[in-house]
Design a protein around this motif. Structure first.
Motif, PDB file in Angstrom:
ATOM      1  N   ARG A   1       0.834  -1.206   0.000  1.00  0.00           N
ATOM      2  CA  ARG A   1       0.000   0.000   0.000  1.00  0.00           C
ATOM      3  C   ARG A   1       0.867   1.254   0.000  1.00  0.00           C
ATOM      4  NH1 ARG A   1      -5.185   1.969   1.613  1.00  0.00           N
ATOM      5  NH2 ARG A   1      -5.294   3.930   0.441  1.00  0.00           N
ATOM      6  N   ALA A   2       1.918   1.244   0.792  1.00  0.00           N
ATOM      7  CA  ALA A   2       2.822   2.394   0.839  1.00  0.00           C
ATOM      8  C   ALA A   2       3.482   2.626  -0.512  1.00  0.00           C
ATOM      9  CB  ALA A   2       3.885   2.177   1.919  1.00  0.00           C
ATOM     10  N   LEU A   3       3.902   1.548  -1.174  1.00  0.00           N
ATOM     11  CA  LEU A   3       4.534   1.666  -2.488  1.00  0.00           C
ATOM     12  C   LEU A   3       3.570   2.247  -3.510  1.00  0.00           C
ATOM     13  CD1 LEU A   3       7.023   1.146  -4.217  1.00  0.00           C
ATOM     14  CD2 LEU A   3       6.186  -1.185  -4.605  1.00  0.00           C
ATOM     15  N   ALA A   4       2.298   1.817  -3.453  1.00  0.00           N
ATOM     16  CA  ALA A   4       1.289   2.340  -4.386  1.00  0.00           C
ATOM     17  C   ALA A   4       1.052   3.833  -4.147  1.00  0.00           C
ATOM     18  CB  ALA A   4      -0.015   1.560  -4.224  1.00  0.00           C
ATOM     19  N   VAL A   5       1.018   4.238  -2.876  1.00  0.00           N
ATOM     20  CA  VAL A   5       0.835   5.657  -2.546  1.00  0.00           C
ATOM     21  C   VAL A   5       2.037   6.465  -3.036  1.00  0.00           C
ATOM     22  CG1 VAL A   5       0.699   7.331  -0.660  1.00  0.00           C
ATOM     23  CG2 VAL A   5      -0.656   5.222  -0.559  1.00  0.00           C
ATOM     24  N   TYR A   6       3.241   5.957  -2.819  1.00  0.00           N
ATOM     25  CA  TYR A   6       4.456   6.645  -3.265  1.00  0.00           C
ATOM     26  C   TYR A   6       4.436   6.843  -4.782  1.00  0.00           C
ATOM     27  CZ  TYR A   6       9.353   7.455  -4.414  1.00  0.00           C
ATOM     28  OH  TYR A   6      10.530   7.975  -4.923  1.00  0.00           O
ATOM     29  N   GLN A   7       4.071   5.828  -5.516  1.00  0.00           N
ATOM     30  CA  GLN A   7       4.035   5.922  -6.981  1.00  0.00           C
ATOM     31  C   GLN A   7       3.023   6.959  -7.444  1.00  0.00           C
ATOM     32  OE1 GLN A   7       3.300   1.775  -7.813  1.00  0.00           O
ATOM     33  NE2 GLN A   7       5.479   1.270  -7.932  1.00  0.00           N
ATOM     34  N   ARG A   8       1.874   7.036  -6.766  1.00  0.00           N
ATOM     35  CA  ARG A   8       0.885   8.047  -7.127  1.00  0.00           C
ATOM     36  C   ARG A   8       1.401   9.449  -6.810  1.00  0.00           C
ATOM     37  NH1 ARG A   8      -2.961   4.196  -5.215  1.00  0.00           N
ATOM     38  NH2 ARG A   8      -3.007   5.180  -3.149  1.00  0.00           N
ATOM     39  N   GLU A   9       2.114   9.600  -5.707  1.00  0.00           N
ATOM     40  CA  GLU A   9       2.665  10.900  -5.343  1.00  0.00           C
ATOM     41  C   GLU A   9       3.723  11.353  -6.359  1.00  0.00           C
ATOM     42  OE1 GLU A   9       2.000  13.046  -2.350  1.00  0.00           O
ATOM     43  OE2 GLU A   9       0.222  11.903  -2.935  1.00  0.00           O
ATOM     44  N   VAL A  10       4.574  10.436  -6.767  1.00  0.00           N
ATOM     45  CA  VAL A  10       5.602  10.748  -7.760  1.00  0.00           C
ATOM     46  C   VAL A  10       4.952  11.138  -9.084  1.00  0.00           C
ATOM     47  CG1 VAL A  10       7.468   9.771  -9.152  1.00  0.00           C
ATOM     48  CG2 VAL A  10       7.396   9.339  -6.689  1.00  0.00           C
ATOM     49  N   ALA A  11       3.919  10.405  -9.468  1.00  0.00           N
ATOM     50  CA  ALA A  11       3.213  10.718 -10.717  1.00  0.00           C
ATOM     51  C   ALA A  11       2.577  12.101 -10.668  1.00  0.00           C
ATOM     52  CB  ALA A  11       2.138   9.659 -10.991  1.00  0.00           C
ATOM     53  N   ALA A  12       2.226  12.571  -9.448  1.00  0.00           N
ATOM     54  CA  ALA A  12       1.613  13.889  -9.293  1.00  0.00           C
ATOM     55  C   ALA A  12       2.658  14.991  -9.120  1.00  0.00           C
ATOM     56  CB  ALA A  12       0.664  13.885  -8.089  1.00  0.00           C
ATOM     57  N   GLY A  13       3.944  14.619  -9.146  1.00  0.00           N
ATOM     58  CA  GLY A  13       5.007  15.614  -9.071  1.00  0.00           C
ATOM     59  C   GLY A  13       5.614  15.821  -7.701  1.00  0.00           C
ATOM     60  N   TYR A  14       5.273  14.978  -6.734  1.00  0.00           N
ATOM     61  CA  TYR A  14       5.823  15.105  -5.383  1.00  0.00           C
ATOM     62  C   TYR A  14       6.948  14.090  -5.176  1.00  0.00           C
ATOM     63  CZ  TYR A  14       1.488  17.703  -4.652  1.00  0.00           C
ATOM     64  OH  TYR A  14       0.461  18.606  -4.747  1.00  0.00           O
ATOM     65  N   ARG A  15       7.775  14.323  -4.166  1.00  0.00           N
ATOM     66  CA  ARG A  15       8.889  13.431  -3.867  1.00  0.00           C
ATOM     67  C   ARG A  15       8.963  13.148  -2.357  1.00  0.00           C
ATOM     68  NH1 ARG A  15       8.678  12.761  -8.478  1.00  0.00           N
ATOM     69  NH2 ARG A  15      10.318  12.703 -10.053  1.00  0.00           N
ATOM     70  N   PRO A  16       8.004  12.442  -1.825  1.00  0.00           N
ATOM     71  CA  PRO A  16       8.060  12.143  -0.384  1.00  0.00           C
ATOM     72  C   PRO A  16       9.105  11.076  -0.079  1.00  0.00           C
ATOM     73  CG  PRO A  16       6.245  10.967  -1.383  1.00  0.00           C
ATOM     74  CD  PRO A  16       6.826  11.845  -2.466  1.00  0.00           C
ATOM     75  N   LEU A  17       9.589  11.073   1.134  1.00  0.00           N
ATOM     76  CA  LEU A  17      10.438   9.985   1.596  1.00  0.00           C
ATOM     77  C   LEU A  17       9.555   8.887   2.196  1.00  0.00           C
ATOM     78  CD1 LEU A  17      13.433  11.791   3.327  1.00  0.00           C
ATOM     79  CD2 LEU A  17      13.489  10.451   1.217  1.00  0.00           C
ATOM     80  N   VAL A  18      10.007   7.662   2.084  1.00  0.00           N
ATOM     81  CA  VAL A  18       9.309   6.536   2.700  1.00  0.00           C
ATOM     82  C   VAL A  18      10.103   6.122   3.928  1.00  0.00           C
ATOM     83  CG1 VAL A  18       8.535   4.152   2.421  1.00  0.00           C
ATOM     84  CG2 VAL A  18       8.355   5.760   0.504  1.00  0.00           C
ATOM     85  N   ILE A  19       9.458   6.127   5.073  1.00  0.00           N
ATOM     86  CA  ILE A  19      10.122   5.738   6.319  1.00  0.00           C
ATOM     87  C   ILE A  19       9.607   4.372   6.747  1.00  0.00           C
ATOM     88  CG2 ILE A  19      10.474   6.308   8.750  1.00  0.00           C
ATOM     89  CD1 ILE A  19      10.222   9.211   8.044  1.00  0.00           C
ATOM     90  N   THR A  20      10.514   3.420   6.823  1.00  0.00           N
ATOM     91  CA  THR A  20      10.157   2.101   7.336  1.00  0.00           C
ATOM     92  C   THR A  20      10.404   2.129   8.840  1.00  0.00           C
ATOM     93  OG1 THR A  20      12.382   1.299   6.820  1.00  0.00           O
ATOM     94  CG2 THR A  20      10.650   0.901   5.199  1.00  0.00           C
ATOM     95  N   SER A  21       9.378   1.803   9.624  1.00  0.00           N
ATOM     96  CA  SER A  21       9.450   2.006  11.064  1.00  0.00           C
ATOM     97  C   SER A  21       9.228   0.702  11.819  1.00  0.00           C
ATOM     98  CB  SER A  21       8.397   3.044  11.486  1.00  0.00           C
ATOM     99  OG  SER A  21       8.448   3.293  12.866  1.00  0.00           O
ATOM    100  N   GLY A  22      10.252   0.285  12.546  1.00  0.00           N
ATOM    101  CA  GLY A  22      10.140  -0.929  13.347  1.00  0.00           C
ATOM    102  C   GLY A  22      11.498  -1.404  13.824  1.00  0.00           C
ATOM    103  N   GLY A  23      11.599  -1.714  15.109  1.00  0.00           N
ATOM    104  CA  GLY A  23      12.853  -2.187  15.672  1.00  0.00           C
ATOM    105  C   GLY A  23      13.005  -3.697  15.555  1.00  0.00           C
TER     106      GLY A  23
END
Length: 337
Positions: A180-202
């Protein structure tokens, strides 16, 4: 007609509350009340006979529906133990099913034994169960509504919350969040944004590496650029996920508006927690296997009750005290001796 007007007013209040702050369980309570009044109002406008018939059906079918629900919850509890192991969290649905049967068992005992105090106890238990049941329905209803809300584009980070590894392997529940995160990232990139993806867990005691590292490797294998990933590898709870992620973003000078990605059953509770921590964050949910949902939803609901335990405990005690106090008041009325 009055009920319909009240329902429409409550729906208007619900809309205002959601616009002002969508991350509140109180929104769900108002929505449920609004729908109940609206339904009663619409049925009443249509025909008094339909309303009476509906009320009669509810009275006749409610015990049967509760018994069926109790059976289904207990069956799900057995299935959870078989699939996920004998842990307390996996016994929640079984325990709730057993709790739903308790008033009916007490009722049978009271009828067969002619014991009046059991009837009073039954009334107290029923009131408490009805109150908790109402809150659970409000939670379910608003959880579904919240998942349907669109998120705002242009966030600084997409944060994926960990849920545990099997050794070094990403299990299906966590894989669903990452997809789901990857799909959201791809949509953001397609819209011209460049968010970072943070993987969270110890790293858990039974895990070969930190969740954040395994999650990052999973995303890179599926085409996410390595430079688009930040790892938060210290957290062990949702609260720590949010706290350490905020610190990580501040250290890198990144805008703190974020989109949190978790499982659908965990979305509303995560959103409520983010609000309480003062974070500018929205939440989206990933799909979960159907068999896993009943126990998972109950865990989330119990978690919310625990976080506000004193308020809910007082409400339950007040409701439980009403039947014996009513019996006592009637007994003290002159001429009723």
């Amino acid at each position: 007609m009055v009920a319909l007007v009240i329902g429409l007013v409550m729906l208007g209040l619900f809309t205002v509350m959601v616009v002002r702050e969508p991350r509140r369980l109180a929104n769900g309570v108002v929505l449920l009340i609004a729908l109940c009044f609206s339904l009663v109002g619409l049925v009443h406008v249509d025909s008094d006979r339909i309303l009476n018939l509906l009320a009669s059906l509810i009275i006749l079918l409610s015990p049967l529906l509760v018994l069926v629900l109790a059976g289904l919850l207990m069956a799900n509890g057995v299935q959870m133990v078989r699939r996920e192991g004998r842990r307390v969290a996996n016994l929640l649905s079984f325990g709730l099913g057993l709790a739903l049967l308790t008033p009916y068992v007490l009722f049978v005992v009271a009828v067969l034994g002619g014991i009046g105090w059991i009837a009073v106890t039954l009334a107290s238990i029923t009131l408490v169960i009805s109150y908790i049941g109402f809150l659970l329905v409000a939670f379910l209803l608003y959880s579904f509504f919240y998942l349907c809300l669109p998120y705002r584009r242009g966030m600084g980070a997409i944060v994926v919350h960990g849920s545990g590894l099997i050794g070094a392997r990403v299990p299906p529940l966590l894989a669903s969040r990452l997809d789901r995160a990857l799909a959201v990232y791809q949509r953001e990139v397609a819209a011209g944004y460049r968010p970072l993806v943070i993987t969270s867990g110890g790293k858990g005691s039974d895990e070969a590496l930190a969740e954040a590292d395994a999650m990052a490797a999973y995303l890179v294998d599926r085409g996410l650029p390595e430079q688009a990933i930040l790892r938060e590898d210290r957290s062990t709870t949702t609260r720590e996920n949010l706290l350490f992620t905020r610190q990580l973003l501040a250290e890198h000078g990144i805008a703190t508006r974020m989109l949190l990605v978790t499982s659908n059953f965990h979305a509303l509770r995560t959103a409520i927690l983010a609000r309480r921590m003062g974070l500018d964050a929205e939440v989206v949910g990933s799909r979960t296997a159907f068999y896993y949902l009943p126990s998972a939803i109950l865990r989330e609901f119990v978690g919310i009750l625990f976080e506000h335990r004193w308020a809910y405990l007082v409400a339950c005690l007040v409701l439980a005290a009403m039947p014996p106090l009513l019996v006592l008041a009637v007994a003290l009325i002159p001429g009723e001796q």
